[in-house]
Design a protein around this motif. Structure first.
Motif, PDB file in Angstrom:
ATOM      1  N   THR A 116       1.656  11.153 -10.513  1.00 32.36           N
ATOM      2  CA  THR A 116       1.022  12.475 -10.499  1.00 32.36           C
ATOM      3  C   THR A 116       2.033  13.550 -10.885  1.00 32.36           C
ATOM      4  O   THR A 116       1.737  14.434 -11.695  1.00 32.36           O
ATOM      5  CB  THR A 116       0.423  12.777  -9.114  1.00 32.36           C
ATOM      6  N   ASN A 148       0.838  -1.210   0.000  1.00 32.13           N
ATOM      7  CA  ASN A 148       0.000   0.000   0.000  1.00 32.13           C
ATOM      8  C   ASN A 148       0.871   1.257   0.000  1.00 32.13           C
ATOM      9  O   ASN A 148       0.578   2.215  -0.723  1.00 32.13           O
ATOM     10  CB  ASN A 148      -0.954  -0.003   1.193  1.00 32.13           C
ATOM     11  N   GLU A 149       1.941   1.249   0.791  1.00 33.89           N
ATOM     12  CA  GLU A 149       2.868   2.382   0.789  1.00 33.89           C
ATOM     13  C   GLU A 149       3.547   2.513  -0.572  1.00 33.89           C
ATOM     14  O   GLU A 149       3.703   3.616  -1.104  1.00 33.89           O
ATOM     15  CB  GLU A 149       3.937   2.218   1.867  1.00 33.89           C
ATOM     16  N   THR A 196       1.998   6.268  -7.050  1.00 25.40           N
ATOM     17  CA  THR A 196       0.931   7.186  -7.464  1.00 25.40           C
ATOM     18  C   THR A 196       1.400   8.635  -7.359  1.00 25.40           C
ATOM     19  O   THR A 196       1.134   9.445  -8.257  1.00 25.40           O
ATOM     20  CB  THR A 196      -0.337   6.951  -6.625  1.00 25.40           C
ATOM     21  N   SER A 197       2.098   8.965  -6.292  1.00 31.07           N
ATOM     22  CA  SER A 197       2.644  10.326  -6.159  1.00 31.07           C
ATOM     23  C   SER A 197       3.613  10.633  -7.295  1.00 31.07           C
ATOM     24  O   SER A 197       3.580  11.724  -7.876  1.00 31.07           O
ATOM     25  CB  SER A 197       3.361  10.478  -4.818  1.00 31.07           C
ATOM     26  N   ASP A 213       1.179   3.982  -3.031  1.00 27.54           N
ATOM     27  CA  ASP A 213       1.016   5.409  -2.753  1.00 27.54           C
ATOM     28  C   ASP A 213       2.196   6.208  -3.303  1.00 27.54           C
ATOM     29  O   ASP A 213       2.005   7.264  -3.923  1.00 27.54           O
ATOM     30  CB  ASP A 213       0.858   5.640  -1.249  1.00 27.54           C
ATOM     31  N   ARG A 214       3.409   5.703  -3.114  1.00 26.40           N
ATOM     32  CA  ARG A 214       4.596   6.405  -3.637  1.00 26.40           C
ATOM     33  C   ARG A 214       4.613   6.401  -5.167  1.00 26.40           C
ATOM     34  O   ARG A 214       4.976   7.397  -5.786  1.00 26.40           O
ATOM     35  CB  ARG A 214       5.874   5.762  -3.110  1.00 26.40           C
ATOM     36  N   ILE A 264       1.669   0.280 -11.099  1.00 26.35           N
ATOM     37  CA  ILE A 264       0.600   0.398 -10.100  1.00 26.35           C
ATOM     38  C   ILE A 264      -0.460  -0.678 -10.334  1.00 26.35           C
ATOM     39  O   ILE A 264      -0.883  -1.367  -9.401  1.00 26.35           O
ATOM     40  CB  ILE A 264      -0.020   1.811 -10.124  1.00 26.35           C
ATOM     41  N   GLY A 295      -3.091  -2.101  -7.763  1.00 27.06           N
ATOM     42  CA  GLY A 295      -3.520  -0.765  -7.386  1.00 27.06           C
ATOM     43  C   GLY A 295      -4.400  -0.190  -8.479  1.00 27.06           C
ATOM     44  O   GLY A 295      -4.525  -0.775  -9.558  1.00 27.06           O
ATOM     45  N   HIS A 327      -1.826  13.741  -3.732  1.00 25.13           N
ATOM     46  CA  HIS A 327      -0.554  13.414  -4.347  1.00 25.13           C
ATOM     47  C   HIS A 327      -0.031  14.687  -5.012  1.00 25.13           C
ATOM     48  O   HIS A 327      -0.112  14.856  -6.209  1.00 25.13           O
ATOM     49  CB  HIS A 327      -0.714  12.294  -5.382  1.00 25.13           C
TER      50      HIS A 327
END
Length: 189
Positions: free
Chosen positions: A27, A16-17, A23-24, A20-21, A73, A78, A92
């Motif tokens: 973005t 999950n982390e 995805t950031s 998230d990274r 992802i 994800g 993000h």
């Protein structure tokens, strides 16, 4: 059949982390594509065609970065929001500023690209020895970002950079090596 997510979790990575990274980073890449598109079209003192070409090539490589990150992802099970406004505004935040009022836009761009390198170092640290696919992806993108800094620094210091070759657009040499190496093989974790 075991999924890529399961393999990465079993290797001790908080998926999950990681998502998230990733995805950031995606973005930030999409924001950069947008930004460079504007910079190549809008007159901000970039009258020099050599600099426009560099910015176009950086933009095209950043688009490849975005595509590669999104693919990873989804390989990790994800997802991204279907609404782009939610994606870009969903916590993000992009590290990119806009140099419209800067005295020296090239220096501002160099600082922005340098900042864009750092998240990939963090992704490498998170995945090294545990998630080879993401590690190699992050390392390839980081290397291309470092090249972008070099192109802009050389342009600022001495005119058109010796390392930059016109017509290079869209090639993403470090990512392209990954695609060639994985042709005809199943995706692995």
């Amino acid at each position: 059949m075991i999924s890529a997510r399961d393999v990465v979790e079993q290797a001790g990575v908080d998926v999950n982390e990681l998502i998230d990274r990733l995805t950031s980073a995606a973005t930030a890449e999409l924001s950069a594509v947008y930004r460079y598109t504007i910079l190549t079209a809008y007159p901000l003192g970039f009258a020099d065609e050599e600099l426009r070409q560099i910015l176009k090539d950086v933009r095209d490589e950043d688009r490849h970065h975005f595509d590669a990150l999104v693919n990873r992802i989804y390989e990790l099970d994800g997802t991204l929001p279907e609404d782009i406004r939610q994606f870009l505004g969903g916590g993000h935040a992009s590290p990119w500023g806009f140099p419209g009022d800067a005295r020296d836009p090239v220096t501002t761009l160099i600082e922005d690209v340098r900042r864009a390198v750092h998240p990939y170092g963090g992704l490498c640290d998170l995945t090294e020895g545990r998630d080879q696919r993401t590690f190699v992806l992050a390392q390839a993108i980081r290397n291309e970002k470092i090249e972008h800094v070099a192109w802009l620094e050389e342009f600022l210091s001495a005119g058109p950079p010796a390392r930059f070759r016109p017509g290079f657009r869209g090639r993403s040499p470090f990512l392209a090596r990954l695609a060639v190496a994985s042709e005809g093989t199943e995706p692995t974790a």
